[in-house]
Design an enzyme around this catalytic site. Structure first.
Site, PDB file in Angstrom:
ATOM      1  N   SER A  22      -8.165   0.888   2.841  1.00 35.22           N
ATOM      2  CA  SER A  22      -8.442   0.225   1.604  1.00 35.22           C
ATOM      3  C   SER A  22      -9.645  -0.509   1.639  1.00 35.22           C
ATOM      4  O   SER A  22      -9.832  -0.724   2.865  1.00 35.22           O
ATOM      5  CB  SER A  22      -7.460  -0.469   1.126  1.00 35.22           C
ATOM      6  OG  SER A  22      -7.548  -1.261  -0.093  1.00 35.22           O
ATOM      7  N   SER A  23     -10.700  -0.870   0.660  1.00 35.94           N
ATOM      8  CA  SER A  23     -11.509  -1.739   0.541  1.00 35.94           C
ATOM      9  C   SER A  23     -10.950  -2.937  -0.324  1.00 35.94           C
ATOM     10  O   SER A  23     -11.915  -3.747  -0.459  1.00 35.94           O
ATOM     11  CB  SER A  23     -12.650  -1.216  -0.179  1.00 35.94           C
ATOM     12  OG  SER A  23     -13.023  -0.090   0.379  1.00 35.94           O
ATOM     13  N   THR A  30      -3.984  -1.124  -7.851  1.00 37.50           N
ATOM     14  CA  THR A  30      -4.913   0.091  -7.780  1.00 37.50           C
ATOM     15  C   THR A  30      -3.856   1.357  -7.981  1.00 37.50           C
ATOM     16  O   THR A  30      -2.845   1.328  -7.434  1.00 37.50           O
ATOM     17  CB  THR A  30      -5.742   0.137  -6.725  1.00 37.50           C
ATOM     18  OG1 THR A  30      -6.866   1.298  -6.803  1.00 37.50           O
ATOM     19  CG2 THR A  30      -5.072   0.770  -5.396  1.00 37.50           C
ATOM     20  N   THR A  82      -9.315   0.320  -9.930  1.00 37.23           N
ATOM     21  CA  THR A  82      -8.827  -0.829  -9.474  1.00 37.23           C
ATOM     22  C   THR A  82      -8.907  -1.820 -10.338  1.00 37.23           C
ATOM     23  O   THR A  82      -9.648  -1.961 -11.140  1.00 37.23           O
ATOM     24  CB  THR A  82      -9.115  -0.930  -8.078  1.00 37.23           C
ATOM     25  OG1 THR A  82      -9.006   0.106  -7.279  1.00 37.23           O
ATOM     26  CG2 THR A  82      -8.171  -2.179  -7.656  1.00 37.23           C
ATOM     27  N   GLU A 114      -3.946   7.880  -4.040  1.00 39.48           N
ATOM     28  CA  GLU A 114      -4.358   6.765  -2.991  1.00 39.48           C
ATOM     29  C   GLU A 114      -4.583   7.549  -1.611  1.00 39.48           C
ATOM     30  O   GLU A 114      -5.548   7.230  -0.779  1.00 39.48           O
ATOM     31  CB  GLU A 114      -3.204   5.765  -2.681  1.00 39.48           C
ATOM     32  CG  GLU A 114      -3.534   4.518  -2.322  1.00 39.48           C
ATOM     33  CD  GLU A 114      -4.337   3.841  -3.390  1.00 39.48           C
ATOM     34  OE1 GLU A 114      -5.772   3.657  -3.450  1.00 39.48           O
ATOM     35  OE2 GLU A 114      -4.054   3.663  -4.504  1.00 39.48           O
ATOM     36  N   GLY A 130     -13.690  -1.786  -7.616  1.00 42.19           N
ATOM     37  CA  GLY A 130     -14.829  -1.220  -7.390  1.00 42.19           C
ATOM     38  C   GLY A 130     -15.052  -0.314  -6.271  1.00 42.19           C
ATOM     39  O   GLY A 130     -16.117  -0.098  -5.601  1.00 42.19           O
ATOM     40  N   GLY A 131     -13.993   0.159  -5.536  1.00 40.89           N
ATOM     41  CA  GLY A 131     -13.791   1.215  -4.386  1.00 40.89           C
ATOM     42  C   GLY A 131     -14.583   0.200  -3.376  1.00 40.89           C
ATOM     43  O   GLY A 131     -14.204  -0.805  -3.389  1.00 40.89           O
ATOM     44  N   GLU A 133      -5.832   3.748  -7.377  1.00 37.59           N
ATOM     45  CA  GLU A 133      -7.244   4.536  -6.699  1.00 37.59           C
ATOM     46  C   GLU A 133      -8.286   4.950  -7.846  1.00 37.59           C
ATOM     47  O   GLU A 133      -8.803   4.198  -8.499  1.00 37.59           O
ATOM     48  CB  GLU A 133      -6.738   5.610  -5.797  1.00 37.59           C
ATOM     49  CG  GLU A 133      -7.716   5.831  -4.529  1.00 37.59           C
ATOM     50  CD  GLU A 133      -9.226   5.795  -4.831  1.00 37.59           C
ATOM     51  OE1 GLU A 133     -10.014   5.045  -4.509  1.00 37.59           O
ATOM     52  OE2 GLU A 133      -9.562   6.939  -5.211  1.00 37.59           O
ATOM     53  N   ARG A 178       0.923  -1.125   0.183  1.00 39.06           N
ATOM     54  CA  ARG A 178       0.038  -0.055   0.047  1.00 39.06           C
ATOM     55  C   ARG A 178       0.911   1.416  -0.101  1.00 39.06           C
ATOM     56  O   ARG A 178       1.956   1.354   0.542  1.00 39.06           O
ATOM     57  CB  ARG A 178      -0.786   0.041   1.337  1.00 39.06           C
ATOM     58  CG  ARG A 178      -1.960   1.282   1.501  1.00 39.06           C
ATOM     59  CD  ARG A 178      -2.954   0.877   0.416  1.00 39.06           C
ATOM     60  NE  ARG A 178      -4.263   1.537   0.699  1.00 39.06           N
ATOM     61  CZ  ARG A 178      -5.230   1.834  -0.210  1.00 39.06           C
ATOM     62  NH1 ARG A 178      -5.155   1.304  -1.350  1.00 39.06           N
ATOM     63  NH2 ARG A 178      -6.359   2.550   0.239  1.00 39.06           N
TER      64      ARG A 178
HETATM   65  N1  GLY Z   1      -8.331   2.597  -3.847  1.00 33.05           N
HETATM   66  C1  GLY Z   1      -9.256   1.442  -3.816  1.00 33.05           C
HETATM   67  C2  GLY Z   1      -9.087   0.741  -2.249  1.00 33.05           C
HETATM   68  O1  GLY Z   1      -7.754   0.824  -1.986  1.00 33.05           O
HETATM   69  O2  GLY Z   1      -9.935   0.216  -1.803  1.00 33.05           O
END
Ligand code: GLY
Length: 581
Positions: A464-465, A418, A400, A437, A485-486, A420, A111
């Site tokens: 993050s997701s 990603t 992503t 990010e 997909g965020g 972002e 990350r």
């Molecule tokens: N930027 C997408 C995530 O990290 O979930």
């Protein structure tokens, strides 16, 4: 659109995975539009990625005896060229690795980090009010230290056996000879042309002479080829302490608006080896990525809450979706309050997944109606060292990419990668885009006098997701999956797991299943699918509904029912491809 991209492989009738067939499932739910789903059947190795050229590069590495880690490097290098809006050398990723020799799962955190000069007010106006989302995204302010170059080298150092430099050859050749701009990339460029044009170097590549790249245009990227050659020759060092690091800092500090990234931020960057988060569900073990991702925690809470109740009815029954949606709302409430980078704040991860806690949460869902908003508050999990957080206020829009791979040695890799937002910060360096990010942090640092766990801090990783997932049965992988997909990644992945583990769908059916999601109260139903017919029944239960596109990019590999091979499926909503042999 698919016609252009499908066709390398036979599209086979959908097999069922799991213990039971799904007679109870109506055709629109139980049968994917199979002709539209890129699925390969019964292969000994498999790669599923967001573009056929990337999948091909990975499959070639596997065919030559490479490991899943080798294949991932080749796939990521090609994706950074042909799907530049989603991931690349300027971004970050989370990686799960199942090691066939040891039977262990490792999770690597690549990350991005906030610059040491960043403060909790990074995305606030001088009066403390939060900036508008795209005012924060575009330019240098949102750029964190990229983790992907370091993650590629670390994964290859641990688990690779192919020649490192050779893994970049397919991407270098495509970058130098040119590739055909895909319809999806062209549409994304057209939608974003004004923002891309705001950064001069980016405009030259994506909007040459003021014209957005057209589908089918042949695009070369010699700068990217040169970056890959350096990575091939010298590893990730130039990205963190060498010539590329200098260019990244100059681009961020010279962007409009300027960012805070400095040479020291890049020099101290490290990939982190985190503990995997695993929880039992329906006789399987669901393993994923813990903080700073909220992915595995939220997916785990959703499934763990569902597991407290009776078996789910079939997907034609609105009560199944009510329970899945309310379990998701409860998980999102906890996520918003508690989840952030656990190196900076105490995250009560253990308490959030305890059966007794999840049973109490499931108790809120008893009864046939929608949970009222006041019932969907964060809980109080044990191991909670800070009761006093305010709820996070980050906005994540869909973006992503996800890569699923199994190799001929029995190793499995699940990686979500990603930059972002689509096209990240829109700042381009040496042929690739830098991430935005840092806008995954909460723009507000406090609310009503209480601190927010996911506030910006120097060196911290934004929440993050991303939910790269490996599912084990009796200690061996049976499913490898994830999605872009965020924050919708979380219900995309949880619902796909329910489709396969509760409803017995095969991977092609599962990835094409109509989406119905509930993160924050409103049910989101996928436009143009059978989900629309659920609007009236959901409204009758008390939900607001919103119908629109829900653009997942689920990439699933599942073990064949007889255990001897693999099935792979790419989401028909994007341009992905499953390839195996
Ligand atoms: N930027 C997408 C995530 O990290 O979930």
């Amino acid at each position: 659109m698919r016609g252009l991209w499908a066709g390398l492989l036979a599209l086979l009738a959908t097999p069922l995975w799991g213990q039971q067939a799904t007679d109870a499932v109506a055709p629109e739910w139980g049968q994917a539009p199979v002709a539209d789903v890129a699925q390969v059947q019964a292969a000994q190795y498999m790669v599923v990625a967001a573009h056929p050229l990337a999948a091909q590069a990975g499959a070639d590495v596997l065919a030559q005896g490479g490991t899943a880690a080798d294949a991932m490097v080749a796939v990521q290098a090609v994706l950074g060229l042909v799907e530049p809006q989603s991931s690349g050398l300027g971004g970050g990723a989370f990686l799960l690795w199942f090691d066939a020799a040891s039977g262990q799962i490792t999770t690597l955190d690549g990350r991005e980090t906030a610059p040491l000069a960043a403060t909790p007010r990074l995305f606030q106006h001088p009066d403390g009010t939060p900036m508008g989302f795209f005012d924060a995204v575009v330019g240098g302010r949102s750029v964190g230290v990229p983790g992907t170059p370091a993650l590629l080298t670390e994964a290859h150092r641990r688990w690779g056996q192919a020649d490192w430099a050779g893994l970049f050859q397919p991407a270098i050749a495509l970058a130098e000879d040119g590739f055909s701009v895909s319809p999806r990339l062209a549409a994304a460029v057209a939608r974003d042309a004004a923002r891309l044009a705001s950064q001069p170097g980016t405009a030259r590549y994506f909007v040459p002479d003021g014209q957005p790249l057209a589908a089918g245009a042949r695009l070369k990227n010699p700068d990217y080829a040169a970056s890959l050659r350096l990575l091939a020759r010298e590893g990730a060092a130039p990205f963190y302490t060498g010539t590329i690091a200098r260019d990244i800092v100059a681009a961020v500090q010279g962007a409009s608006p300027a960012g805070l990234l400095a040479p020291l931020d890049l020099a101290i960057y490290r990939v982190k080896d985190r503990s995997p988060l695993c929880l039992p569900y329906r006789g399987h073990e669901i393993c994923g990525m813990g903080p700073p991702s909220s992915g595995a925690l939220a997916v785990g809470q959703i499934l763990g809450t569902l597991a407290q109740g009776p078996a789910l009815p079939p997907p034609t029954d609105v009560q199944a979706w009510r329970r899945m949606g309310d379990a998701s709302r409860l998980a999102f409430a906890d996520r918003g309050r508690y989840v952030a980078d656990s190196d900076f704040v105490p995250v009560p991860a253990q308490g959030m997944l305890e059966p007794a806690y999840l049973q109490a949460r499931a108790g809120l869902m008893v009864g046939p109606q929608a949970l009222a908003p006041e019932q969907v508050q964060p809980g109080q999990p044990r191991f909670q060292h800070s009761l006093n957080w305010a709820d996070d206020q980050a906005l994540e829009l869909p973006s992503t990419t996800h890569i699923s791979i199994v190799d001929g040695y029995g190793n499995a890799l699940s990686m979500t990668s990603t930059i972002e937002n689509g096209f990240g910060s829109r700042v381009m360096v040496r042929g690739y885009l830098l991430n935005n990010e840092l806008t995954d942090f909460s723009f507000r640092s406090h609310q009503d006098g209480r601190a927010i766990a996911n506030a910006v801090a120097p060196g911290k990783r934004p929440r993050s997701s991303m939910a790269p997932t490996i599912v084990l049965r009796q200690g061996v992988p049976v499913l490898i999956l994830g999605s872009p997909g965020g924050s919708r990644i979380i219900p995309f992945v949880a619902n796909t797991l329910v489709a396969m583990l509760d409803w017995g769908m095969g991977p092609a059916q599962a990835v094409a299943m109509p989406h119905m999601l509930n993160r924050f109260g409103t049910f989101e139903l996928e436009q143009g699918t059978a989900a629309e017919a659920m609007a009236a029944p959901l409204q009758a239960l008390g939900y607001e509904v919103k119908i629109g596109p829900l653009n997942s990019g689920l990439h699933v590999i599942s073990r064949t029912p007889d255990g001897t091979g693999w099935l792979g499926a790419a989401d028909p909503r994007r341009e992905g491809q499953a390839m195996g042999r």
